[in-house]
Write a protein that holds these residues in place. Sequence first.
Motif, PDB file in Angstrom:
ATOM      1  N   THR A  37       1.090   3.367  32.216  1.00  0.00           N
ATOM      2  CA  THR A  37      -0.279   3.032  31.823  1.00  0.00           C
ATOM      3  C   THR A  37      -0.460   3.266  30.334  1.00  0.00           C
ATOM      4  O   THR A  37      -1.014   2.422  29.622  1.00  0.00           O
ATOM      5  N   LEU A  38       0.021   4.409  29.839  1.00  0.00           N
ATOM      6  CA  LEU A  38      -0.090   4.702  28.409  1.00  0.00           C
ATOM      7  C   LEU A  38       0.671   3.662  27.583  1.00  0.00           C
ATOM      8  O   LEU A  38       0.216   3.260  26.515  1.00  0.00           O
ATOM      9  N   ALA A  39       1.804   3.199  28.085  1.00  0.00           N
ATOM     10  CA  ALA A  39       2.571   2.171  27.372  1.00  0.00           C
ATOM     11  C   ALA A  39       1.764   0.866  27.273  1.00  0.00           C
ATOM     12  O   ALA A  39       1.773   0.207  26.226  1.00  0.00           O
ATOM     13  N   ARG A  40       1.047   0.513  28.334  1.00  0.00           N
ATOM     14  CA  ARG A  40       0.215  -0.701  28.287  1.00  0.00           C
ATOM     15  C   ARG A  40      -0.936  -0.532  27.291  1.00  0.00           C
ATOM     16  O   ARG A  40      -1.251  -1.453  26.540  1.00  0.00           O
ATOM     17  N   LEU A  41      -1.547   0.655  27.261  1.00  0.00           N
ATOM     18  CA  LEU A  41      -2.627   0.913  26.306  1.00  0.00           C
ATOM     19  C   LEU A  41      -2.091   0.832  24.873  1.00  0.00           C
ATOM     20  O   LEU A  41      -2.759   0.324  23.978  1.00  0.00           O
ATOM     21  N   HIS A  42      -0.869   1.303  24.677  1.00  0.00           N
ATOM     22  CA  HIS A  42      -0.223   1.217  23.360  1.00  0.00           C
ATOM     23  C   HIS A  42       0.038  -0.242  22.983  1.00  0.00           C
ATOM     24  O   HIS A  42      -0.210  -0.645  21.841  1.00  0.00           O
ATOM     25  N   GLN A  43       0.503  -1.043  23.929  1.00  0.00           N
ATOM     26  CA  GLN A  43       0.762  -2.460  23.666  1.00  0.00           C
ATOM     27  C   GLN A  43      -0.511  -3.197  23.269  1.00  0.00           C
ATOM     28  O   GLN A  43      -0.460  -4.147  22.491  1.00  0.00           O
ATOM     29  N   ARG A  44      -1.640  -2.769  23.780  1.00  0.00           N
ATOM     30  CA  ARG A  44      -2.919  -3.392  23.436  1.00  0.00           C
ATOM     31  C   ARG A  44      -3.466  -2.883  22.099  1.00  0.00           C
ATOM     32  O   ARG A  44      -4.483  -3.365  21.618  1.00  0.00           O
ATOM     33  N   GLY A  45      -2.786  -1.882  21.524  1.00  0.00           N
ATOM     34  CA  GLY A  45      -3.207  -1.361  20.227  1.00  0.00           C
ATOM     35  C   GLY A  45      -4.300  -0.308  20.302  1.00  0.00           C
ATOM     36  O   GLY A  45      -4.906   0.040  19.289  1.00  0.00           O
ATOM     37  N   TRP A  46      -4.569   0.223  21.491  1.00  0.00           N
ATOM     38  CA  TRP A  46      -5.656   1.169  21.665  1.00  0.00           C
ATOM     39  C   TRP A  46      -5.230   2.615  21.436  1.00  0.00           C
ATOM     40  O   TRP A  46      -6.072   3.456  21.099  1.00  0.00           O
ATOM     41  N   ILE A  47      -3.947   2.915  21.653  1.00  0.00           N
ATOM     42  CA  ILE A  47      -3.446   4.274  21.424  1.00  0.00           C
ATOM     43  C   ILE A  47      -2.125   4.212  20.657  1.00  0.00           C
ATOM     44  O   ILE A  47      -1.496   3.154  20.584  1.00  0.00           O
ATOM     45  N   GLY A  48      -1.720   5.363  20.131  1.00  0.00           N
ATOM     46  CA  GLY A  48      -0.445   5.456  19.440  1.00  0.00           C
ATOM     47  C   GLY A  48       0.713   5.426  20.425  1.00  0.00           C
ATOM     48  O   GLY A  48       0.523   5.320  21.642  1.00  0.00           O
ATOM     49  N   ASP A  49       1.903   5.571  19.899  1.00  0.00           N
ATOM     50  CA  ASP A  49       3.121   5.519  20.708  1.00  0.00           C
ATOM     51  C   ASP A  49       3.158   6.682  21.698  1.00  0.00           C
ATOM     52  O   ASP A  49       3.194   7.844  21.289  1.00  0.00           O
ATOM     53  N   PRO A  50       3.150   6.404  23.002  1.00  0.00           N
ATOM     54  CA  PRO A  50       3.157   7.480  23.990  1.00  0.00           C
ATOM     55  C   PRO A  50       4.482   8.233  24.067  1.00  0.00           C
ATOM     56  O   PRO A  50       4.565   9.269  24.718  1.00  0.00           O
ATOM     57  N   MET A  51       5.507   7.744  23.384  1.00  0.00           N
ATOM     58  CA  MET A  51       6.810   8.411  23.410  1.00  0.00           C
ATOM     59  C   MET A  51       6.931   9.481  22.317  1.00  0.00           C
ATOM     60  O   MET A  51       7.913  10.208  22.282  1.00  0.00           O
ATOM     61  N   GLU A  52       5.938   9.577  21.431  1.00  0.00           N
ATOM     62  CA  GLU A  52       5.962  10.620  20.399  1.00  0.00           C
ATOM     63  C   GLU A  52       5.899  11.987  21.057  1.00  0.00           C
ATOM     64  O   GLU A  52       5.311  12.145  22.118  1.00  0.00           O
ATOM     65  N   LYS A  53       6.484  12.967  20.413  1.00  0.00           N
ATOM     66  CA  LYS A  53       6.422  14.334  20.938  1.00  0.00           C
ATOM     67  C   LYS A  53       5.040  14.897  20.684  1.00  0.00           C
ATOM     68  O   LYS A  53       4.342  14.492  19.775  1.00  0.00           O
ATOM     69  N   GLY A  54       4.659  15.846  21.484  1.00  0.00           N
ATOM     70  CA  GLY A  54       3.367  16.502  21.341  1.00  0.00           C
ATOM     71  C   GLY A  54       2.544  16.336  22.602  1.00  0.00           C
ATOM     72  O   GLY A  54       2.892  15.577  23.504  1.00  0.00           O
ATOM     73  N   THR A  55       1.441  17.062  22.652  1.00  0.00           N
ATOM     74  CA  THR A  55       0.603  17.033  23.850  1.00  0.00           C
ATOM     75  C   THR A  55      -0.582  16.092  23.730  1.00  0.00           C
ATOM     76  O   THR A  55      -1.289  15.868  24.697  1.00  0.00           O
ATOM     77  N   SER A  56      -0.805  15.560  22.534  1.00  0.00           N
ATOM     78  CA  SER A  56      -1.912  14.623  22.367  1.00  0.00           C
ATOM     79  C   SER A  56      -1.395  13.313  21.795  1.00  0.00           C
ATOM     80  O   SER A  56      -0.265  13.225  21.336  1.00  0.00           O
ATOM     81  N   ILE A  57      -2.251  12.325  21.839  1.00  0.00           N
ATOM     82  CA  ILE A  57      -1.871  10.988  21.388  1.00  0.00           C
ATOM     83  C   ILE A  57      -2.973  10.434  20.491  1.00  0.00           C
ATOM     84  O   ILE A  57      -4.154  10.706  20.712  1.00  0.00           O
ATOM     85  N   GLY A  58      -2.585   9.686  19.481  1.00  0.00           N
ATOM     86  CA  GLY A  58      -3.562   9.077  18.590  1.00  0.00           C
ATOM     87  C   GLY A  58      -4.277   7.923  19.262  1.00  0.00           C
ATOM     88  O   GLY A  58      -3.699   7.199  20.075  1.00  0.00           O
ATOM     89  N   VAL A  59      -5.551   7.775  18.941  1.00  0.00           N
ATOM     90  CA  VAL A  59      -6.364   6.685  19.472  1.00  0.00           C
ATOM     91  C   VAL A  59      -6.871   5.879  18.281  1.00  0.00           C
ATOM     92  O   VAL A  59      -7.426   6.441  17.339  1.00  0.00           O
ATOM     93  N   SER A  60      -6.660   4.582  18.311  1.00  0.00           N
ATOM     94  CA  SER A  60      -7.087   3.723  17.206  1.00  0.00           C
ATOM     95  C   SER A  60      -8.609   3.585  17.197  1.00  0.00           C
ATOM     96  O   SER A  60      -9.287   3.909  18.179  1.00  0.00           O
ATOM     97  N   ALA A  61      -9.148   3.069  16.100  1.00  0.00           N
ATOM     98  CA  ALA A  61     -10.592   2.837  16.009  1.00  0.00           C
ATOM     99  C   ALA A  61     -11.033   1.863  17.102  1.00  0.00           C
ATOM    100  O   ALA A  61     -12.069   2.061  17.748  1.00  0.00           O
ATOM    101  N   GLU A  62     -10.246   0.810  17.332  1.00  0.00           N
ATOM    102  CA  GLU A  62     -10.566  -0.135  18.400  1.00  0.00           C
ATOM    103  C   GLU A  62     -10.482   0.550  19.759  1.00  0.00           C
ATOM    104  O   GLU A  62     -11.298   0.297  20.647  1.00  0.00           O
ATOM    105  N   GLY A  63      -9.482   1.429  19.930  1.00  0.00           N
ATOM    106  CA  GLY A  63      -9.342   2.171  21.174  1.00  0.00           C
ATOM    107  C   GLY A  63     -10.543   3.065  21.442  1.00  0.00           C
ATOM    108  O   GLY A  63     -11.002   3.180  22.585  1.00  0.00           O
ATOM    109  N   MET A  64     -11.071   3.698  20.387  1.00  0.00           N
ATOM    110  CA  MET A  64     -12.272   4.533  20.520  1.00  0.00           C
ATOM    111  C   MET A  64     -13.445   3.677  20.992  1.00  0.00           C
ATOM    112  O   MET A  64     -14.192   4.074  21.880  1.00  0.00           O
ATOM    113  N   LYS A  65     -13.597   2.510  20.393  1.00  0.00           N
ATOM    114  CA  LYS A  65     -14.696   1.603  20.752  1.00  0.00           C
ATOM    115  C   LYS A  65     -14.568   1.170  22.209  1.00  0.00           C
ATOM    116  O   LYS A  65     -15.542   1.194  22.966  1.00  0.00           O
TER     117      LYS A  65
END
Length: 78
Positions: A37-65
């Motif tokens: 699911t996170l990979a699909r959200l990433h493909q749509r440009g709404w979140i950052g790369d879900p394969m990055e290390k860490g416990t949180s993920i970046g959310v784009s401005a469009e993703g926030m909207k």
Amino acid sequence: MEYDKDKVDELTLALLFLGMSRMKEGGRAWRGFDQQTLARLHQRGWIGDPMEKGTSIGVSAEGMKKAAEFFKKHFQSP
């Protein structure tokens, strides 16, 4: 099992909105959701790369909207 992936994506993004920290251009959210699911959200440009290390993920401005839109659509009281 077959399921509506678009609905799952909408609801996942809406739930990410609950714990999202808002920043000037986008935000960050905990990423305790299904990797596909996170990979699909990433493909749509709404979140950052879900394969990055860490416990949180970046959310784009469009993703926030979109997250706010989906949260209101699925969870706002009448």
